[in-house]
Write an enzyme that holds these catalytic residues in place. Structure first.
Site, short mmCIF file in Angstrom:
data_model
loop_
_atom_site.label_atom_id
_atom_site.label_comp_id
_atom_site.label_asym_id
_atom_site.label_seq_id
_atom_site.Cartn_x
_atom_site.Cartn_y
_atom_site.Cartn_z
N ASN A 264 3.03 -12.50 39.74
CA ASN A 264 4.18 -13.21 39.16
C ASN A 264 3.81 -14.63 38.79
O ASN A 264 4.23 -15.15 37.75
CB ASN A 264 5.36 -13.20 40.14
CG ASN A 264 5.99 -11.83 40.23
OD1 ASN A 264 6.74 -11.43 39.35
ND2 ASN A 264 5.62 -11.08 41.25
N HIS B 177 -4.49 -19.79 45.24
CA HIS B 177 -4.13 -19.86 43.83
C HIS B 177 -4.81 -21.07 43.21
O HIS B 177 -4.67 -22.18 43.71
CB HIS B 177 -2.62 -20.01 43.67
CG HIS B 177 -1.84 -18.89 44.29
ND1 HIS B 177 -1.85 -17.61 43.78
CD2 HIS B 177 -1.05 -18.86 45.37
CE1 HIS B 177 -1.09 -16.84 44.53
NE2 HIS B 177 -0.59 -17.56 45.51
N1 NAI Z 1 7.19 -16.01 41.82
C1 NAI Z 1 6.44 -15.85 42.90
O1 NAI Z 1 5.65 -16.73 43.29
C2 NAI Z 1 6.52 -14.58 43.69
C3 NAI Z 1 7.41 -13.58 43.31
N2 NAI Z 1 7.53 -12.44 44.05
C4 NAI Z 1 8.49 -11.43 43.59
O2 NAI Z 1 9.48 -11.29 44.59
C5 NAI Z 1 9.69 -9.91 44.85
C6 NAI Z 1 10.15 -9.72 46.28
O3 NAI Z 1 9.11 -10.12 47.17
P1 NAI Z 1 9.17 -9.74 48.72
O4 NAI Z 1 10.46 -10.13 49.30
O5 NAI Z 1 7.93 -10.26 49.32
O6 NAI Z 1 9.08 -8.14 48.63
P2 NAI Z 1 9.59 -7.08 49.70
O7 NAI Z 1 9.00 -5.78 49.27
O8 NAI Z 1 9.35 -7.57 51.08
O9 NAI Z 1 11.18 -7.04 49.48
C7 NAI Z 1 11.80 -6.61 48.31
C8 NAI Z 1 13.13 -5.98 48.70
O10 NAI Z 1 13.92 -5.74 47.53
C9 NAI Z 1 14.47 -4.44 47.61
N3 NAI Z 1 14.72 -3.97 46.24
C10 NAI Z 1 13.84 -3.45 45.37
N4 NAI Z 1 14.44 -3.16 44.21
C11 NAI Z 1 15.75 -3.50 44.36
C12 NAI Z 1 16.88 -3.44 43.51
N5 NAI Z 1 16.82 -2.94 42.25
N6 NAI Z 1 18.07 -3.89 43.98
C13 NAI Z 1 18.16 -4.39 45.23
N7 NAI Z 1 17.11 -4.46 46.10
C14 NAI Z 1 15.93 -4.02 45.65
C15 NAI Z 1 13.44 -3.62 48.38
O11 NAI Z 1 14.05 -2.49 48.99
C16 NAI Z 1 12.95 -4.64 49.41
O12 NAI Z 1 13.74 -4.63 50.59
C17 NAI Z 1 8.32 -9.26 44.52
O13 NAI Z 1 8.47 -7.89 44.18
C18 NAI Z 1 7.84 -10.08 43.36
O14 NAI Z 1 8.32 -9.52 42.14
C19 NAI Z 1 6.79 -12.27 45.18
C20 NAI Z 1 5.89 -13.22 45.59
C21 NAI Z 1 5.66 -14.45 44.86
O1 OAA Z 2 3.03 -14.93 46.82
C1 OAA Z 2 1.98 -15.10 46.18
O2 OAA Z 2 0.98 -15.64 46.68
C2 OAA Z 2 1.90 -14.77 44.72
C3 OAA Z 2 2.40 -13.45 44.37
O3 OAA Z 2 2.48 -12.54 45.16
C4 OAA Z 2 2.78 -13.23 42.99
O4 OAA Z 2 2.50 -14.07 42.14
O5 OAA Z 2 3.41 -12.19 42.71
#
Ligand code: NAI
Ligand code: OAA
Length: 266
Positions: A189, A219
């Site tokens: 992301n 990163h």
């Molecule tokens: N911008 C950034 O720096 C980052 C962005 N992310 C994004 O954040 C998202 C979430 O990350 P985490 O919390 O670590 O993942 P996670 O897998 O721990 O939690 C995601 C939760 O969302 C739920 N979910 C999935 N689709 C859904 C929907 N349509 N409606 C409602 N709930 C739903 C899942 O069941 C899960 O409980 C990642 O998939 C990624 O896209 C993650 C890390 C860094």
């Molecule tokens: O949390 C991070 O280090 C970055 C990550 O997963 C993402 O960019 O999707």
């Protein structure tokens, strides 16, 4: 007081609830999760967001802001309709904007609903600097994302390499930010965020590395242009509930929310 609907309650969502629990300017009024998560999240909400509804959809009224921490598919399912209804959104899954026509559709929905989409800086930094540098003209932007080998489980890297037996840092992807975000939706992301702030999804170069010796998510941004040069490296601690996700992502989201309610913002 900003009334929030949180979409997704995994590693980021739960940690976010803990961080904003006592913020007088923010109220989590609803948590939107998939059907199978409702019972688990309802139990969590009893202590972390008392009074919040827990269901599969955003309530019909009483919501000022949608906060997405669920994954790429949630943008189409929940954020787009909310924007059309006039509810602004803060999103973590910035990589979703690399999909087909999602970015222009978000813009159209926000224009029609007179709402706004806030893309968080997330796990990376210097987004302000590269976005400013873009105004003077950028020549090159390279993002390198290095994570522990096992953080690449469940990604295309697993098909190409035996992650459990890697002995040295291995490049698992090299290409455009658009390809990276599409192929690694939970790990790239920030690649999309950097690209959207700088040279765009097709002209920003991305290198992703699985490193068996790494214990943090590293990163690096290397950029050059009329402004000069930028070289930034962050060594982020992962969240204990999800090794793919850096704790800084949660703090970045909290900061974004605080800036939306604060009077002197930075
Ligand atoms: N911008 C950034 O720096 C980052 C962005 N992310 C994004 O954040 C998202 C979430 O990350 P985490 O919390 O670590 O993942 P996670 O897998 O721990 O939690 C995601 C939760 O969302 C739920 N979910 C999935 N689709 C859904 C929907 N349509 N409606 C409602 N709930 C739903 C899942 O069941 C899960 O409980 C990642 O998939 C990624 O896209 C993650 C890390 C860094
Ligand atoms: O949390 C991070 O280090 C970055 C990550 O997963 C993402 O960019 O999707």
């Amino acid at each position: 007081m900003l009334s929030i609907a949180l979409i997704g309650c995994g590693a980021i969502g739960e940690s976010l609830l803990k961080s904003i629990r006592y913020d007088n300017h923010l109220q989590v009024a609803a948590i939107v999760v998939s059907k199978r998560s409702i019972d688990r999240v309802a139990r969590l909400a009893e202590t972390l967001a008392p009074g919040a509804s827990v269901s599969e959809n955003i309530p019909d009224s009483g919501i000022d802001l949608v906060v997405e921490a669920a994954g790429h598919r949630a943008i189409e399912a929940h954020v787009l309709p909310a924007l059309k209804r006039g509810i602004s959104a803060v999103i973590a899954s910035v990589g979703a904007l690399a999909m087909d026509d999602l970015a222009p559709r978000l813009e159209t929905a926000a224009t029609n609903g007179r709402s706004q989409v806030h893309l968080i800086a997330g796990a990376v930094g210097a987004i302000d600097a590269i976005a400013a540098a873009k105004i003077g003209g950028l020549d090159k932007v390279l993002y390198t994302g290095k994570k522990p080998a096992l953080a690449w489980q469940g990604t295309p890297a697993e098909l190409q390499f035996n992650l459990a037996t890697l002995t040295e840092a291995t490049v698992v992807f090299e290409g455009s930010a658009r390809d990276a975000a599409q192929r690694f939706p939970k790990n790239a992301n920030v690649a999309a965020t950097i690209a959207l702030a700088s040279l765009g999804l097709d002209a920003t170069t991305v290198r992703l590395i699985a490193d068996p010796k790494a214990s943090t998510n590293i990163h690096t941004i290397d950029a050059s242009g009329a402004f000069g040069e930028l070289n930034l490296t962050l060594s982020n601690r992962p969240l204990s509930d999800n090794p793919k996700t850096s704790a800084l992502t949660v703090y970045s989201m909290v900061r974004t929310l605080q800036n939306l309610t604060g009077t002197l913002v930075i």
